[in-house]
Design a protein around this motif. Structure first.
Motif, PDB file in Angstrom:
ATOM      1  N   ASP A 158     -19.645   8.281   4.027  1.00  0.00           N
ATOM      2  CA  ASP A 158     -18.957   7.439   4.973  1.00  0.00           C
ATOM      3  C   ASP A 158     -17.401   7.354   4.040  1.00  0.00           C
ATOM      4  OD1 ASP A 158     -20.634   7.223   6.968  1.00  0.00           O
ATOM      5  OD2 ASP A 158     -21.789   5.586   5.464  1.00  0.00           O
ATOM      6  N   PRO A 159     -16.562   8.191   3.705  1.00  0.00           N
ATOM      7  CA  PRO A 159     -15.492   8.164   2.846  1.00  0.00           C
ATOM      8  C   PRO A 159     -14.329   7.079   3.688  1.00  0.00           C
ATOM      9  CG  PRO A 159     -15.301  10.280   3.989  1.00  0.00           C
ATOM     10  CD  PRO A 159     -16.740   9.515   4.133  1.00  0.00           C
ATOM     11  N   VAL A 160     -13.468   6.469   2.755  1.00  0.00           N
ATOM     12  CA  VAL A 160     -12.606   5.646   3.281  1.00  0.00           C
ATOM     13  C   VAL A 160     -11.297   6.698   3.912  1.00  0.00           C
ATOM     14  CG1 VAL A 160     -10.551   4.149   2.389  1.00  0.00           C
ATOM     15  CG2 VAL A 160     -12.845   4.127   1.208  1.00  0.00           C
ATOM     16  N   THR A 161     -10.744   6.222   5.044  1.00  0.00           N
ATOM     17  CA  THR A 161     -10.088   7.121   5.542  1.00  0.00           C
ATOM     18  C   THR A 161      -8.524   6.575   5.745  1.00  0.00           C
ATOM     19  OG1 THR A 161     -10.529   6.645   7.863  1.00  0.00           O
ATOM     20  CG2 THR A 161     -11.841   8.526   6.832  1.00  0.00           C
ATOM     21  N   VAL A 162      -7.584   7.375   5.984  1.00  0.00           N
ATOM     22  CA  VAL A 162      -6.318   6.585   6.600  1.00  0.00           C
ATOM     23  C   VAL A 162      -5.628   7.538   7.661  1.00  0.00           C
ATOM     24  CG1 VAL A 162      -5.306   6.080   4.219  1.00  0.00           C
ATOM     25  CG2 VAL A 162      -5.076   8.456   4.886  1.00  0.00           C
ATOM     26  N   ALA A 163      -4.853   6.815   8.413  1.00  0.00           N
ATOM     27  CA  ALA A 163      -4.313   7.571   9.484  1.00  0.00           C
ATOM     28  C   ALA A 163      -3.074   8.272   9.261  1.00  0.00           C
ATOM     29  CB  ALA A 163      -4.020   6.781  10.745  1.00  0.00           C
ATOM     30  N   PRO A 164      -2.287   9.317   9.844  1.00  0.00           N
ATOM     31  CA  PRO A 164      -0.997  10.041   9.525  1.00  0.00           C
ATOM     32  C   PRO A 164       0.170   8.996   9.728  1.00  0.00           C
ATOM     33  CG  PRO A 164      -2.388  11.306  11.221  1.00  0.00           C
ATOM     34  CD  PRO A 164      -3.064  10.124  10.953  1.00  0.00           C
ATOM     35  N   ARG A 165      -0.090   8.046  10.502  1.00  0.00           N
ATOM     36  CA  ARG A 165       1.111   7.114  10.672  1.00  0.00           C
ATOM     37  C   ARG A 165       0.971   5.822   9.589  1.00  0.00           C
ATOM     38  NH1 ARG A 165      -2.981   6.440  14.016  1.00  0.00           N
ATOM     39  NH2 ARG A 165      -4.071   4.523  14.496  1.00  0.00           N
ATOM     40  N   ASP A 166      -0.082   5.922   8.786  1.00  0.00           N
ATOM     41  CA  ASP A 166      -0.277   4.730   7.983  1.00  0.00           C
ATOM     42  C   ASP A 166       1.088   5.016   6.985  1.00  0.00           C
ATOM     43  OD1 ASP A 166      -2.304   3.677   9.330  1.00  0.00           O
ATOM     44  OD2 ASP A 166      -3.848   4.573   7.726  1.00  0.00           O
ATOM     45  N   PRO A 167       1.359   3.733   6.358  1.00  0.00           N
ATOM     46  CA  PRO A 167       2.292   3.963   5.182  1.00  0.00           C
ATOM     47  C   PRO A 167       1.650   4.562   3.947  1.00  0.00           C
ATOM     48  CG  PRO A 167       2.213   1.655   6.049  1.00  0.00           C
ATOM     49  CD  PRO A 167       1.349   2.341   6.725  1.00  0.00           C
ATOM     50  N   VAL A 168       2.523   5.516   3.216  1.00  0.00           N
ATOM     51  CA  VAL A 168       2.149   5.816   1.999  1.00  0.00           C
ATOM     52  C   VAL A 168       1.327   4.782   1.090  1.00  0.00           C
ATOM     53  CG1 VAL A 168       2.872   7.113  -0.133  1.00  0.00           C
ATOM     54  CG2 VAL A 168       3.595   7.945   2.198  1.00  0.00           C
ATOM     55  N   ALA A 169       2.171   3.696   1.074  1.00  0.00           N
ATOM     56  CA  ALA A 169       1.771   2.493   0.268  1.00  0.00           C
ATOM     57  C   ALA A 169       0.263   2.157   0.516  1.00  0.00           C
ATOM     58  CB  ALA A 169       2.811   1.394   0.432  1.00  0.00           C
ATOM     59  N   ALA A 170       0.015   2.094   1.673  1.00  0.00           N
ATOM     60  CA  ALA A 170      -1.337   1.922   2.076  1.00  0.00           C
ATOM     61  C   ALA A 170      -2.336   2.707   1.560  1.00  0.00           C
ATOM     62  CB  ALA A 170      -1.527   1.711   3.593  1.00  0.00           C
ATOM     63  N   ALA A 171      -2.033   4.464   1.522  1.00  0.00           N
ATOM     64  CA  ALA A 171      -2.887   4.962   1.216  1.00  0.00           C
ATOM     65  C   ALA A 171      -3.193   4.902  -0.453  1.00  0.00           C
ATOM     66  CB  ALA A 171      -2.491   6.468   1.166  1.00  0.00           C
ATOM     67  N   VAL A 172      -1.942   4.500  -1.141  1.00  0.00           N
ATOM     68  CA  VAL A 172      -1.976   4.312  -2.672  1.00  0.00           C
ATOM     69  C   VAL A 172      -2.837   3.090  -2.987  1.00  0.00           C
ATOM     70  CG1 VAL A 172      -0.525   3.669  -4.628  1.00  0.00           C
ATOM     71  CG2 VAL A 172       0.372   5.311  -3.083  1.00  0.00           C
ATOM     72  N   ALA A 173      -2.832   1.993  -2.231  1.00  0.00           N
ATOM     73  CA  ALA A 173      -3.553   0.824  -2.203  1.00  0.00           C
ATOM     74  C   ALA A 173      -5.178   1.106  -2.261  1.00  0.00           C
ATOM     75  CB  ALA A 173      -3.076  -0.132  -1.371  1.00  0.00           C
ATOM     76  N   LEU A 174      -5.358   1.805  -1.051  1.00  0.00           N
ATOM     77  CA  LEU A 174      -6.624   2.068  -0.982  1.00  0.00           C
ATOM     78  C   LEU A 174      -7.248   2.965  -2.065  1.00  0.00           C
ATOM     79  CD1 LEU A 174      -6.790   2.907   2.984  1.00  0.00           C
ATOM     80  CD2 LEU A 174      -7.983   1.231   1.642  1.00  0.00           C
ATOM     81  N   MET A 175      -6.359   4.075  -2.687  1.00  0.00           N
ATOM     82  CA  MET A 175      -6.934   4.864  -3.691  1.00  0.00           C
ATOM     83  C   MET A 175      -7.198   3.976  -4.934  1.00  0.00           C
ATOM     84  SD  MET A 175      -4.820   8.181  -3.400  1.00  0.00           S
ATOM     85  CE  MET A 175      -5.018   9.625  -2.352  1.00  0.00           C
ATOM     86  N   ARG A 176      -6.296   3.167  -5.153  1.00  0.00           N
ATOM     87  CA  ARG A 176      -6.479   2.024  -6.322  1.00  0.00           C
ATOM     88  C   ARG A 176      -7.717   0.963  -6.077  1.00  0.00           C
ATOM     89  NH1 ARG A 176      -0.395   0.543  -7.099  1.00  0.00           N
ATOM     90  NH2 ARG A 176       0.166   2.107  -8.623  1.00  0.00           N
ATOM     91  N   GLN A 177      -7.947   0.595  -5.111  1.00  0.00           N
ATOM     92  CA  GLN A 177      -9.053  -0.291  -4.793  1.00  0.00           C
ATOM     93  C   GLN A 177     -10.215   0.494  -4.863  1.00  0.00           C
ATOM     94  OE1 GLN A 177      -8.669  -1.877  -0.598  1.00  0.00           O
ATOM     95  NE2 GLN A 177     -10.651  -2.982  -0.836  1.00  0.00           N
ATOM     96  N   HIS A 178     -10.400   1.429  -4.267  1.00  0.00           N
ATOM     97  CA  HIS A 178     -11.609   2.149  -4.167  1.00  0.00           C
ATOM     98  C   HIS A 178     -11.893   3.224  -5.344  1.00  0.00           C
ATOM     99  CE1 HIS A 178     -12.875   0.554  -0.535  1.00  0.00           C
ATOM    100  NE2 HIS A 178     -11.518   0.771  -0.222  1.00  0.00           N
ATOM    101  N   ALA A 179     -10.901   3.342  -6.309  1.00  0.00           N
ATOM    102  CA  ALA A 179     -10.759   4.116  -7.411  1.00  0.00           C
ATOM    103  C   ALA A 179     -11.330   5.508  -6.928  1.00  0.00           C
ATOM    104  CB  ALA A 179     -11.934   3.754  -8.584  1.00  0.00           C
ATOM    105  N   ILE A 180     -10.295   6.065  -6.152  1.00  0.00           N
ATOM    106  CA  ILE A 180     -10.655   7.529  -5.534  1.00  0.00           C
ATOM    107  C   ILE A 180      -9.394   8.450  -5.548  1.00  0.00           C
ATOM    108  CG2 ILE A 180     -12.509   7.012  -3.868  1.00  0.00           C
ATOM    109  CD1 ILE A 180     -10.643   6.562  -1.544  1.00  0.00           C
ATOM    110  N   ARG A 181      -9.729   9.599  -5.536  1.00  0.00           N
ATOM    111  CA  ARG A 181      -8.484  10.712  -5.757  1.00  0.00           C
ATOM    112  C   ARG A 181      -7.894  11.323  -4.438  1.00  0.00           C
ATOM    113  NH1 ARG A 181     -11.869  10.878  -9.778  1.00  0.00           N
ATOM    114  NH2 ARG A 181     -11.097  10.482 -11.986  1.00  0.00           N
TER     115      ARG A 181
END
Length: 139
Positions: free
Chosen positions: A77-100
């Motif tokens: 069940d990986p954390v996902t993003v949508a194409p329309r999400d801001p890049v900053a949201a992707a960065v925040a999720l990667m930081r929050q979940h410590a994923i690459r």
């Protein structure tokens, strides 16, 4: 500078079935020159499997990669993003979940992956990580 995930993601999805062996997944990674595949049951993402998952969660434990399934080793069940999400949201999720890496999902279907390397190339093209991400693979 890119504003949305769609501007930085690697489009296209490489996936294996949940019952695929780790050898099958690793061979696909080698053929596609990638370090991860989605584990999918039809159109549904079950997990994400990386080359590190195979090495640390299976091979280092002495498991037989011919008989161990992708689903049993992947991150479920990986954390996902949508194409329309801001890049900053992707960065925040990667930081929050410590994923690459984050699968990119649109209308319930996987359409790509965004990685730290993708972000580095888009946000800081002169960085060491961006250089490494652009480099041709060894051998």
């Amino acid at each position: 500078m890119a504003d949305f995930v769609r501007d930085v993601m690697t489009a296209g999805v490489v996936a294996v079935r949940p019952d695929a062996s780790l050898v099958e997944a690793a061979q696909l990674m080698r053929a596609q020159d990638i370090g991860d595949v989605l584990v999918a049951d039809g159109q549904r993402i079950v997990g994400m499997l990386t080359d590190r998952d195979i090495a640390v969660r299976a091979v280092a434990e002495g498991a037989d990669p011919l008989t161990v399934s992708a689903e049993s080793v992947c991150t479920p069940d990986p954390v996902t993003v949508a194409p329309r999400d801001p890049v900053a949201a992707a960065v925040a999720l990667m930081r929050q979940h410590a994923i690459r890496r984050l699968p990119v999902v649109e209308d319930g279907l996987p359409v790509g992956v965004v990685s730290l390397g993708d972000l580095a190339e888009a946000q800081d093209p002169e960085s060491a990580l961006a250089d490494i991400s652009r480099a041709a693979p060894d051998g």
